[in-house]
Design an enzyme around this catalytic site. Structure first.
Site, mmCIF file in Angstrom:
data_model
loop_
_atom_site.group_PDB
_atom_site.id
_atom_site.type_symbol
_atom_site.label_atom_id
_atom_site.label_comp_id
_atom_site.label_asym_id
_atom_site.label_seq_id
_atom_site.Cartn_x
_atom_site.Cartn_y
_atom_site.Cartn_z
ATOM 1 N N CYS A 142 0.850 -1.188 0.000
ATOM 2 C CA CYS A 142 0.000 0.000 0.000
ATOM 3 C C CYS A 142 0.883 1.234 0.000
ATOM 4 O O CYS A 142 1.862 1.298 0.758
ATOM 5 C CB CYS A 142 -0.903 -0.016 1.231
ATOM 6 N N GLU A 189 -8.604 -0.925 -2.602
ATOM 7 C CA GLU A 189 -8.837 0.520 -2.754
ATOM 8 C C GLU A 189 -10.138 0.957 -2.084
ATOM 9 O O GLU A 189 -10.185 2.002 -1.438
ATOM 10 C CB GLU A 189 -8.813 0.923 -4.228
#
Length: 182
Positions: free
Chosen positions: A101, A144
């Site tokens: 991430c 996401e």
């Protein structure tokens, strides 16, 4: 437009729920989308959510249609803008795989995700999107969209012993990891 700073884990804004977009013609939305695309591309991201750049909106961008250097073995995901998403798992089958991430630079962890799902929402112009996806595409969408609900991937991990530094776990990605924001 511009490359924006990416918030890092620990910033309380990453734990907040994003708000739905109501006006698809608002000038700020076009600017936000351009900034998301530029920032994602600059950092070789597989996707990026508005909360990651400090914007509290239910907006994510992901994919490029080309292989991603941070995930060289994953199939390409089409370039997508997804606004006000709804995710519906198709079945109970889950699979675990490594995720990284941009808000948690330099680390990767094994995260369970639904293998197949349907996602619905809107594109940049307010036109409906309705897709059924699996594999890496499904993983990226789930990752996401988690940002829109105030979730980071370690919060989904079952085994924290499967969290480590990218350059140790995947030394072949050292050049890409070096390009990640610090």
């Amino acid at each position: 437009m511009s490359v924006r700073s990416i918030l890092k884990m620990g910033d309380v804004r990453l734990l907040q729920q994003a708000r739905p977009v109501e006006d698809f013609t608002a000038p700020w939305l076009a600017t936000l989308l351009a900034d998301l695309h530029d920032t994602m591309a600059e950092h070789h991201g597989a996707g990026l959510a508005a909360p990651q750049i400090g914007e509290p909106w239910q907006v994510v961008v992901f994919g490029s249609g080309a292989p991603n250097p941070r995930y060289p073995d994953a199939e390409p995901v089409p370039a997508t803008v997804l606004i006000n998403p709804i995710l519906t798992p198709l079945g109970a089958a889950m699979e675990e795989d490594w995720e990284g991430c941009l808000s948690i630079p330099g680390l990767r962890g094994v995260v369970p995700r639904y293998r197949e799902l349907r996602y619905q929402g809107f594109d940049a112009h307010g036109q409906p999107i309705d897709r059924t996806v699996s594999g890496f595409h499904a993983r990226v969408v789930q990752h996401e969209c988690d940002h829109l609900w105030g979730m980071l991937y370690p919060m989904r991990m079952k085994d924290m012993s499967q969290l480590g530094f990218t350059d140790v776990l995947f030394p072949e990605l050292a050049l890409v990891a070096a390009a990640e924001p610090r």
